[in-house]
Write a protein that holds these residues in place. Structure first.
Motif, mmCIF file in Angstrom:
data_model
loop_
_atom_site.group_PDB
_atom_site.id
_atom_site.type_symbol
_atom_site.label_atom_id
_atom_site.label_comp_id
_atom_site.label_asym_id
_atom_site.label_seq_id
_atom_site.Cartn_x
_atom_site.Cartn_y
_atom_site.Cartn_z
ATOM 1 N N ASN A 299 27.076 36.808 -56.912
ATOM 2 C CA ASN A 299 27.483 35.404 -56.868
ATOM 3 C C ASN A 299 27.700 34.875 -55.449
ATOM 4 O OD1 ASN A 299 27.560 35.196 -59.728
ATOM 5 N ND2 ASN A 299 29.569 36.183 -59.753
ATOM 6 N N ILE A 300 27.672 35.765 -54.470
ATOM 7 C CA ILE A 300 27.931 35.333 -53.094
ATOM 8 C C ILE A 300 26.855 34.373 -52.588
ATOM 9 C CG2 ILE A 300 26.723 37.196 -51.876
ATOM 10 C CD1 ILE A 300 30.219 35.904 -50.950
ATOM 11 N N ASP A 301 25.619 34.564 -53.052
ATOM 12 C CA ASP A 301 24.521 33.701 -52.597
ATOM 13 C C ASP A 301 24.761 32.245 -52.982
ATOM 14 O OD1 ASP A 301 23.125 35.744 -51.416
ATOM 15 O OD2 ASP A 301 21.863 36.147 -53.152
ATOM 16 N N ASP A 302 25.258 32.022 -54.196
ATOM 17 C CA ASP A 302 25.514 30.652 -54.650
ATOM 18 C C ASP A 302 26.596 29.983 -53.803
ATOM 19 O OD1 ASP A 302 23.626 30.887 -56.649
ATOM 20 O OD2 ASP A 302 25.075 31.584 -58.147
ATOM 21 N N LEU A 303 27.633 30.736 -53.457
ATOM 22 C CA LEU A 303 28.692 30.192 -52.612
ATOM 23 C C LEU A 303 28.158 29.820 -51.237
ATOM 24 C CD1 LEU A 303 31.626 32.633 -53.490
ATOM 25 C CD2 LEU A 303 31.458 30.222 -54.109
ATOM 26 N N GLU A 304 27.318 30.699 -50.684
ATOM 27 C CA GLU A 304 26.745 30.429 -49.355
ATOM 28 C C GLU A 304 25.858 29.188 -49.387
ATOM 29 O OE1 GLU A 304 24.267 32.747 -45.830
ATOM 30 O OE2 GLU A 304 23.965 33.332 -47.919
ATOM 31 N N LYS A 305 24.996 29.100 -50.392
ATOM 32 C CA LYS A 305 24.088 27.947 -50.490
ATOM 33 C C LYS A 305 24.862 26.640 -50.638
ATOM 34 C CE LYS A 305 20.257 30.586 -52.507
ATOM 35 N NZ LYS A 305 19.544 30.920 -53.767
ATOM 36 N N GLY A 306 25.961 26.683 -51.397
ATOM 37 C CA GLY A 306 26.774 25.485 -51.577
ATOM 38 C C GLY A 306 27.369 25.003 -50.265
ATOM 39 N N ILE A 307 27.844 25.928 -49.439
ATOM 40 C CA ILE A 307 28.434 25.561 -48.148
ATOM 41 C C ILE A 307 27.366 25.011 -47.210
ATOM 42 C CG2 ILE A 307 29.589 26.460 -46.091
ATOM 43 C CD1 ILE A 307 30.966 28.505 -47.940
ATOM 44 N N VAL A 308 26.228 25.671 -47.150
ATOM 45 C CA VAL A 308 25.141 25.231 -46.260
ATOM 46 C C VAL A 308 24.642 23.845 -46.676
ATOM 47 C CG1 VAL A 308 22.768 25.699 -45.526
ATOM 48 C CG2 VAL A 308 24.435 27.568 -45.645
ATOM 49 N N ARG A 309 24.608 23.605 -47.983
ATOM 50 C CA ARG A 309 24.167 22.298 -48.495
ATOM 51 C C ARG A 309 25.113 21.180 -48.019
ATOM 52 N NH1 ARG A 309 23.015 23.956 -53.181
ATOM 53 N NH2 ARG A 309 25.057 23.600 -54.132
ATOM 54 N N VAL A 310 26.404 21.430 -48.097
ATOM 55 C CA VAL A 310 27.385 20.434 -47.634
ATOM 56 C C VAL A 310 27.314 20.287 -46.113
ATOM 57 C CG1 VAL A 310 29.854 19.921 -47.443
ATOM 58 C CG2 VAL A 310 28.933 20.838 -49.579
ATOM 59 N N ALA A 311 27.172 21.429 -45.408
ATOM 60 C CA ALA A 311 27.142 21.415 -43.937
ATOM 61 C C ALA A 311 25.921 20.677 -43.396
ATOM 62 C CB ALA A 311 27.163 22.843 -43.406
ATOM 63 N N SER A 312 24.833 20.669 -44.161
ATOM 64 C CA SER A 312 23.602 20.020 -43.687
ATOM 65 C C SER A 312 23.776 18.518 -43.507
ATOM 66 C CB SER A 312 22.449 20.303 -44.661
ATOM 67 O OG SER A 312 22.719 19.718 -45.929
ATOM 68 N N LYS A 313 24.843 17.958 -44.081
ATOM 69 C CA LYS A 313 25.096 16.515 -43.954
ATOM 70 C C LYS A 313 25.907 16.181 -42.698
ATOM 71 C CE LYS A 313 25.105 16.091 -48.999
ATOM 72 N NZ LYS A 313 25.915 15.798 -50.211
ATOM 73 N N LEU A 314 26.375 17.216 -41.993
ATOM 74 C CA LEU A 314 27.125 16.989 -40.756
ATOM 75 C C LEU A 314 26.201 16.440 -39.672
ATOM 76 C CD1 LEU A 314 29.209 20.316 -40.689
ATOM 77 C CD2 LEU A 314 30.038 18.050 -41.347
ATOM 78 N N LYS A 315 26.783 15.710 -38.737
ATOM 79 C CA LYS A 315 25.972 15.086 -37.681
ATOM 80 C C LYS A 315 25.749 16.021 -36.490
ATOM 81 C CE LYS A 315 27.495 10.418 -38.876
ATOM 82 N NZ LYS A 315 28.215 9.186 -38.422
ATOM 83 N N ASP A 316 26.669 16.928 -36.278
ATOM 84 C CA ASP A 316 26.595 17.834 -35.123
ATOM 85 C C ASP A 316 25.732 19.047 -35.463
ATOM 86 O OD1 ASP A 316 26.981 19.594 -33.030
ATOM 87 O OD2 ASP A 316 29.114 19.151 -32.816
ATOM 88 N N ILE A 317 24.581 19.160 -34.817
ATOM 89 C CA ILE A 317 23.636 20.242 -35.102
ATOM 90 C C ILE A 317 24.225 21.606 -34.751
ATOM 91 C CG2 ILE A 317 22.487 20.149 -32.851
ATOM 92 C CD1 ILE A 317 20.769 20.716 -36.254
ATOM 93 N N ASN A 318 25.061 21.647 -33.695
ATOM 94 C CA ASN A 318 25.692 22.917 -33.295
ATOM 95 C C ASN A 318 26.684 23.397 -34.356
ATOM 96 O OD1 ASN A 318 24.386 23.231 -30.791
ATOM 97 N ND2 ASN A 318 25.796 21.783 -29.824
ATOM 98 N N GLU A 319 27.391 22.438 -34.974
ATOM 99 C CA GLU A 319 28.350 22.797 -36.017
ATOM 100 C C GLU A 319 27.619 23.315 -37.256
ATOM 101 O OE1 GLU A 319 32.448 21.102 -38.049
ATOM 102 O OE2 GLU A 319 31.087 19.696 -37.070
ATOM 103 N N ILE A 320 26.501 22.696 -37.583
ATOM 104 C CA ILE A 320 25.686 23.162 -38.721
ATOM 105 C C ILE A 320 25.235 24.607 -38.482
ATOM 106 C CG2 ILE A 320 23.516 22.833 -39.980
ATOM 107 C CD1 ILE A 320 23.774 19.829 -39.369
#
Length: 356
Positions: A299-320
Protein backbone atom coordinates in the motif's frame (compact mmCIF):
# COMPACT_ATOMS: atom_id res chain seq x y z
CA UNK A 1 29.48 -40.16 -7.76
CA UNK A 2 27.14 -43.19 -7.64
CA UNK A 3 24.76 -44.17 -4.83
CA UNK A 4 27.24 -46.65 -3.31
CA UNK A 5 29.89 -43.93 -2.88
CA UNK A 6 27.35 -41.57 -1.35
CA UNK A 7 26.28 -44.24 1.15
CA UNK A 8 29.94 -44.81 2.12
CA UNK A 9 30.42 -41.10 2.81
CA UNK A 10 27.26 -40.95 4.91
CA UNK A 11 28.29 -44.03 6.89
CA UNK A 12 31.57 -42.34 7.90
CA UNK A 13 29.52 -39.97 10.07
CA UNK A 14 27.29 -42.65 11.57
CA UNK A 15 28.10 -45.35 14.11
CA UNK A 16 25.87 -47.84 15.92
CA UNK A 17 26.53 -48.37 19.63
CA UNK A 18 24.71 -50.49 22.21
CA UNK A 19 23.39 -48.80 25.35
CA UNK A 20 24.57 -50.58 28.50
CA UNK A 21 22.99 -50.50 31.96
CA UNK A 22 25.42 -49.77 34.80
CA UNK A 23 22.98 -49.96 37.68
CA UNK A 24 21.45 -47.20 39.73
CA UNK A 25 20.04 -44.51 37.45
CA UNK A 26 22.62 -44.43 34.64
CA UNK A 27 23.20 -45.96 31.27
CA UNK A 28 26.46 -45.68 29.29
CA UNK A 29 27.30 -45.64 25.59
CA UNK A 30 30.77 -45.76 24.02
CA UNK A 31 32.05 -43.30 21.39
CA UNK A 32 34.26 -44.16 18.37
CA UNK A 33 37.96 -43.65 19.10
CA UNK A 34 38.55 -41.82 15.80
CA UNK A 35 35.89 -39.23 16.61
CA UNK A 36 37.51 -38.54 19.98
CA UNK A 37 40.92 -38.15 18.32
CA UNK A 38 39.58 -35.91 15.55
CA UNK A 39 38.03 -33.58 18.13
CA UNK A 40 41.26 -33.64 20.20
CA UNK A 41 39.43 -34.87 23.30
CA UNK A 42 40.88 -36.98 26.10
CA UNK A 43 39.75 -38.98 29.09
CA UNK A 44 38.09 -36.75 31.67
CA UNK A 45 36.89 -34.09 29.20
CA UNK A 46 33.27 -33.07 29.61
CA UNK A 47 30.55 -33.53 27.00
CA UNK A 48 27.09 -31.95 27.02
CA UNK A 49 24.08 -34.10 26.10
CA UNK A 50 21.05 -32.22 24.81
CA UNK A 51 17.67 -33.75 24.05
CA UNK A 52 16.55 -32.64 20.56
CA UNK A 53 12.79 -33.03 20.22
CA UNK A 54 11.21 -36.42 20.90
CA UNK A 55 13.63 -38.72 19.11
CA UNK A 56 17.20 -37.36 19.07
CA UNK A 57 20.12 -36.68 21.38
CA UNK A 58 23.01 -34.33 20.58
CA UNK A 59 26.41 -34.86 22.21
CA UNK A 60 28.88 -31.98 22.03
CA UNK A 61 32.23 -31.31 23.76
CA UNK A 62 31.89 -28.56 26.38
CA UNK A 63 35.38 -27.28 25.49
CA UNK A 64 34.22 -26.57 21.94
CA UNK A 65 31.13 -24.64 22.91
CA UNK A 66 32.84 -21.38 23.87
CA UNK A 67 36.15 -20.67 22.24
CA UNK A 68 38.23 -18.50 24.58
CA UNK A 69 41.32 -18.64 22.40
CA UNK A 70 42.98 -15.28 21.77
CA UNK A 71 43.28 -15.09 18.00
CA UNK A 72 45.85 -12.56 16.85
CA UNK A 73 46.42 -10.93 13.45
CA UNK A 74 48.92 -8.41 12.10
CA UNK A 75 48.50 -5.74 9.44
CA UNK A 76 51.81 -4.66 7.92
CA UNK A 77 51.83 -1.04 6.80
CA UNK A 78 54.02 0.60 4.17
CA UNK A 79 54.31 4.33 3.58
CA UNK A 80 52.56 3.88 0.21
CA UNK A 81 49.42 2.28 1.67
CA UNK A 82 46.29 4.39 1.36
CA UNK A 83 44.77 5.02 4.83
CA UNK A 84 41.42 3.83 3.45
CA UNK A 85 42.99 0.62 2.11
CA UNK A 86 44.25 -0.04 5.65
CA UNK A 87 40.84 0.82 7.12
CA UNK A 88 39.10 -1.68 4.84
CA UNK A 89 41.65 -4.35 5.75
CA UNK A 90 41.13 -3.67 9.46
CA UNK A 91 37.36 -4.03 9.12
CA UNK A 92 37.79 -7.33 7.22
CA UNK A 93 40.02 -8.73 9.99
CA UNK A 94 37.49 -7.61 12.62
CA UNK A 95 34.80 -9.51 10.68
CA UNK A 96 36.94 -12.67 10.80
CA UNK A 97 36.75 -12.70 14.60
CA UNK A 98 40.33 -11.89 15.65
CA UNK A 99 40.66 -10.73 19.26
CA UNK A 100 43.99 -8.89 18.97
CA UNK A 101 45.00 -6.89 15.90
CA UNK A 102 48.49 -5.42 15.52
CA UNK A 103 49.04 -2.65 12.98
CA UNK A 104 52.75 -2.02 12.43
CA UNK A 105 55.07 -0.34 9.96
CA UNK A 106 56.67 -3.00 7.77
CA UNK A 107 60.11 -1.39 7.43
CA UNK A 108 60.33 -0.20 11.03
CA UNK A 109 59.53 3.40 10.12
CA UNK A 110 56.63 5.53 11.31
CA UNK A 111 53.05 5.46 10.10
CA UNK A 112 51.91 8.71 8.54
CA UNK A 113 49.68 11.03 10.54
CA UNK A 114 46.82 10.42 8.06
CA UNK A 115 47.16 6.63 8.30
CA UNK A 116 47.00 6.79 12.10
CA UNK A 117 44.09 9.24 12.11
CA UNK A 118 41.93 7.18 9.72
CA UNK A 119 42.61 3.89 11.55
CA UNK A 120 41.78 5.41 14.95
CA UNK A 121 38.63 6.94 13.50
CA UNK A 122 37.46 3.52 12.24
CA UNK A 123 38.08 1.98 15.68
CA UNK A 124 36.12 4.75 17.38
CA UNK A 125 33.19 4.91 14.96
CA UNK A 126 32.45 1.41 13.71
CA UNK A 127 34.35 -1.41 15.46
CA UNK A 128 32.15 -2.22 18.45
CA UNK A 129 33.96 -3.42 21.57
CA UNK A 130 37.39 -2.56 20.16
CA UNK A 131 39.92 -0.55 22.15
CA UNK A 132 43.45 0.69 21.47
CA UNK A 133 45.62 -1.00 24.12
CA UNK A 134 49.04 0.10 22.77
CA UNK A 135 49.96 3.10 20.65
CA UNK A 136 53.44 4.10 19.50
CA UNK A 137 54.96 5.83 16.49
CA UNK A 138 55.42 2.47 14.72
CA UNK A 139 52.62 0.25 16.06
CA UNK A 140 48.96 0.35 17.08
CA UNK A 141 47.57 -2.67 18.94
CA UNK A 142 43.82 -3.23 19.18
CA UNK A 143 41.89 -5.66 21.32
CA UNK A 144 38.25 -6.66 20.92
CA UNK A 145 37.10 -6.61 24.54
CA UNK A 146 33.42 -7.45 24.06
CA UNK A 147 32.67 -11.09 24.86
CA UNK A 148 31.03 -13.17 22.14
CA UNK A 149 28.11 -13.99 24.44
CA UNK A 150 27.53 -10.53 25.96
CA UNK A 151 25.26 -9.36 23.16
CA UNK A 152 23.29 -11.83 21.02
CA UNK A 153 22.64 -11.33 17.33
CA UNK A 154 18.96 -10.65 18.08
CA UNK A 155 19.99 -8.15 20.77
CA UNK A 156 22.28 -6.26 18.39
CA UNK A 157 19.66 -6.32 15.64
CA UNK A 158 16.98 -4.94 18.01
CA UNK A 159 19.25 -2.01 18.82
CA UNK A 160 19.92 -1.41 15.14
CA UNK A 161 16.20 -1.33 14.40
CA UNK A 162 15.45 1.02 17.32
CA UNK A 163 18.11 3.49 16.16
CA UNK A 164 16.97 3.33 12.52
CA UNK A 165 13.32 3.94 13.50
CA UNK A 166 14.34 6.79 15.78
CA UNK A 167 16.33 8.35 12.93
CA UNK A 168 13.25 8.32 10.68
CA UNK A 169 10.98 9.77 13.35
CA UNK A 170 13.49 12.54 14.03
CA UNK A 171 13.81 13.20 10.29
CA UNK A 172 10.07 13.79 9.97
CA UNK A 173 10.07 15.89 13.15
CA UNK A 174 12.88 18.04 11.78
CA UNK A 175 10.87 18.43 8.55
CA UNK A 176 7.78 19.54 10.48
CA UNK A 177 9.78 22.00 12.59
CA UNK A 178 12.28 22.96 9.89
CA UNK A 179 14.89 22.03 12.50
CA UNK A 180 18.30 21.88 10.81
CA UNK A 181 20.18 21.10 14.04
CA UNK A 182 18.06 18.00 14.64
CA UNK A 183 18.67 16.91 11.05
CA UNK A 184 22.43 17.16 11.62
CA UNK A 185 22.14 14.97 14.73
CA UNK A 186 20.45 12.28 12.63
CA UNK A 187 23.55 11.97 10.45
CA UNK A 188 25.66 11.21 13.54
CA UNK A 189 23.37 8.30 14.49
CA UNK A 190 24.25 6.47 11.28
CA UNK A 191 27.63 5.46 12.74
CA UNK A 192 25.85 3.65 15.60
CA UNK A 193 23.83 1.59 13.14
CA UNK A 194 27.01 0.67 11.27
CA UNK A 195 28.68 -0.40 14.54
CA UNK A 196 25.91 -2.88 15.29
CA UNK A 197 25.86 -4.11 11.69
CA UNK A 198 29.61 -4.81 11.71
CA UNK A 199 29.27 -6.51 15.11
CA UNK A 200 26.54 -8.81 13.76
CA UNK A 201 28.69 -9.78 10.77
CA UNK A 202 31.57 -10.58 13.13
CA UNK A 203 29.31 -12.71 15.35
CA UNK A 204 27.93 -14.64 12.39
CA UNK A 205 31.37 -15.29 10.92
CA UNK A 206 32.60 -16.69 14.25
CA UNK A 207 29.51 -18.80 14.89
CA UNK A 208 29.26 -20.32 11.42
CA UNK A 209 32.69 -21.91 11.94
CA UNK A 210 31.67 -23.40 15.29
CA UNK A 211 28.21 -24.93 15.38
CA UNK A 212 28.26 -25.10 19.17
CA UNK A 213 28.28 -21.29 19.34
CA UNK A 214 25.14 -20.85 17.24
CA UNK A 215 22.73 -21.37 20.13
CA UNK A 216 24.98 -19.36 22.43
CA UNK A 217 24.51 -16.26 20.25
CA UNK A 218 20.78 -16.90 19.80
CA UNK A 219 20.52 -18.81 16.49
CA UNK A 220 18.98 -22.24 15.93
CA UNK A 221 20.42 -23.14 12.54
CA UNK A 222 23.57 -22.20 10.61
CA UNK A 223 21.37 -21.74 7.52
CA UNK A 224 19.89 -18.66 9.21
CA UNK A 225 23.26 -16.87 9.29
CA UNK A 226 22.92 -15.64 5.71
CA UNK A 227 19.37 -14.51 6.44
CA UNK A 228 20.49 -12.49 9.45
CA UNK A 229 23.31 -10.95 7.43
CA UNK A 230 20.76 -9.78 4.84
CA UNK A 231 18.39 -8.48 7.53
CA UNK A 232 21.20 -6.45 9.10
CA UNK A 233 22.10 -5.02 5.68
CA UNK A 234 18.47 -4.03 5.01
CA UNK A 235 18.28 -2.33 8.42
CA UNK A 236 21.50 -0.48 7.60
CA UNK A 237 19.93 0.72 4.34
CA UNK A 238 16.81 1.91 6.18
CA UNK A 239 19.02 4.09 8.40
CA UNK A 240 20.81 5.38 5.29
CA UNK A 241 17.50 6.61 3.87
CA UNK A 242 16.80 8.51 7.09
CA UNK A 243 20.18 10.15 6.60
CA UNK A 244 19.28 11.11 3.02
CA UNK A 245 16.06 12.75 4.22
CA UNK A 246 18.06 14.66 6.86
CA UNK A 247 20.50 15.92 4.21
CA UNK A 248 17.60 17.21 2.10
CA UNK A 249 16.19 19.07 5.10
CA UNK A 250 19.59 20.66 5.80
CA UNK A 251 19.72 21.91 2.20
CA UNK A 252 16.15 23.28 2.15
CA UNK A 253 16.00 27.04 1.71
CA UNK A 254 12.50 27.42 3.18
CA UNK A 255 9.95 25.30 5.09
CA UNK A 256 7.91 22.80 3.06
CA UNK A 257 4.16 23.26 2.49
CA UNK A 258 2.46 22.23 5.76
CA UNK A 259 -0.29 20.16 4.08
CA UNK A 260 2.33 18.17 2.19
CA UNK A 261 4.32 17.66 5.41
CA UNK A 262 1.23 16.16 7.09
CA UNK A 263 0.80 13.67 4.25
CA UNK A 264 4.51 12.81 4.36
CA UNK A 265 4.18 12.22 8.12
CA UNK A 266 1.28 9.83 7.49
CA UNK A 267 3.30 7.96 4.87
CA UNK A 268 6.33 7.72 7.18
CA UNK A 269 4.23 6.38 10.06
CA UNK A 270 2.81 3.73 7.74
CA UNK A 271 6.28 2.68 6.55
CA UNK A 272 7.50 2.40 10.15
CA UNK A 273 4.45 0.29 11.03
CA UNK A 274 5.40 -2.13 8.23
CA UNK A 275 8.97 -2.19 9.55
CA UNK A 276 7.70 -2.89 13.08
CA UNK A 277 5.61 -5.81 11.81
CA UNK A 278 8.51 -7.23 9.81
CA UNK A 279 10.96 -6.97 12.71
CA UNK A 280 8.55 -8.57 15.17
CA UNK A 281 8.29 -11.48 12.75
CA UNK A 282 12.09 -11.83 12.93
CA UNK A 283 12.28 -11.94 16.72
CA UNK A 284 9.20 -14.14 17.11
CA UNK A 285 10.11 -16.38 14.14
CA UNK A 286 6.52 -15.78 12.99
CA UNK A 287 5.67 -16.77 9.40
CA UNK A 288 2.15 -15.27 9.47
CA UNK A 289 3.36 -11.92 10.80
CA UNK A 290 6.01 -11.76 8.06
CA UNK A 291 3.41 -12.51 5.41
CA UNK A 292 1.17 -9.77 6.80
CA UNK A 293 4.03 -7.24 6.63
CA UNK A 294 4.63 -8.08 2.96
CA UNK A 295 0.96 -7.61 2.09
CA UNK A 296 0.79 -4.36 4.05
CA UNK A 297 3.90 -2.94 2.35
CA UNK A 298 2.15 -2.98 -1.04
CA UNK A 299 0.00 0.00 0.00
CA UNK A 300 2.99 2.33 0.25
CA UNK A 301 2.91 3.03 -3.50
CA UNK A 302 -0.61 4.48 -3.30
CA UNK A 303 0.41 6.81 -0.47
CA UNK A 304 3.45 8.00 -2.41
CA UNK A 305 1.46 8.62 -5.60
CA UNK A 306 -1.15 10.59 -3.65
CA UNK A 307 1.50 12.91 -2.19
CA UNK A 308 3.27 13.43 -5.53
CA UNK A 309 -0.09 14.19 -7.17
CA UNK A 310 -0.83 16.95 -4.64
CA UNK A 311 2.78 18.24 -4.76
CA UNK A 312 2.64 18.58 -8.56
CA UNK A 313 0.27 21.54 -8.08
CA UNK A 314 2.90 23.51 -6.14
CA UNK A 315 4.50 26.47 -7.91
CA UNK A 316 8.05 25.94 -6.66
CA UNK A 317 9.79 23.33 -8.84
CA UNK A 318 12.51 22.80 -6.21
CA UNK A 319 9.89 22.00 -3.57
CA UNK A 320 8.21 19.50 -5.91
CA UNK A 321 11.58 17.84 -6.44
CA UNK A 322 12.26 17.62 -2.69
CA UNK A 323 8.83 16.10 -2.03
CA UNK A 324 9.55 13.38 -4.61
CA UNK A 325 12.97 12.65 -3.13
CA UNK A 326 11.69 12.45 0.46
CA UNK A 327 8.71 10.24 -0.41
CA UNK A 328 10.98 7.95 -2.42
CA UNK A 329 13.24 7.53 0.63
CA UNK A 330 10.21 6.70 2.80
CA UNK A 331 8.94 4.19 0.22
CA UNK A 332 12.30 2.44 0.37
CA UNK A 333 11.78 1.88 4.12
CA UNK A 334 8.63 -0.14 3.42
CA UNK A 335 10.38 -2.02 0.61
CA UNK A 336 13.32 -2.99 2.81
CA UNK A 337 10.85 -4.01 5.53
CA UNK A 338 9.19 -6.27 2.97
CA UNK A 339 12.61 -7.73 2.10
CA UNK A 340 13.18 -8.50 5.80
CA UNK A 341 9.79 -10.20 6.01
CA UNK A 342 10.55 -12.33 2.94
CA UNK A 343 13.74 -13.55 4.61
CA UNK A 344 11.67 -14.54 7.66
CA UNK A 345 9.33 -16.53 5.38
CA UNK A 346 12.32 -18.48 4.10
CA UNK A 347 13.63 -19.02 7.63
CA UNK A 348 10.33 -20.23 9.08
CA UNK A 349 8.56 -22.00 6.20
CA UNK A 350 9.68 -25.46 7.38
CA UNK A 351 8.26 -24.78 10.82
CA UNK A 352 5.01 -23.67 9.18
CA UNK A 353 4.81 -26.88 7.13
CA UNK A 354 5.32 -29.03 10.24
CA UNK A 355 2.46 -27.28 12.00
CA UNK A 356 0.45 -27.41 8.77
Amino acid sequence: MDNTEIEKLENQNEETRKIQYTGGSSYIVSLPKKWIQDLKLKQGDLVAIVRMGQSSLQISPVSKRINKEQREATIEVTKDNSPYFLARKLISIYFLGFNVINISQKDGGRMSAQQREVLKDVVRRVLMGTEIIADSATTITLQVLINLLELSVDGALKRMVLIAKSMHRDAILSLRENNVELAKEILKSDDEVDRFSFYIVRQLNIAIKNEHLLKEIGLDDSRNCLGYRSIAKSTERIADHAGLIAKDIIEMEKPMNSDIVEKITEMSNFALDVLEEACLSVFKRDYDSADLAIEKSRNIDDLEKGIVRVASKLKDINEIYRVKIITENIRRVAEYASDIAEIVLNMTVQQKLRKG
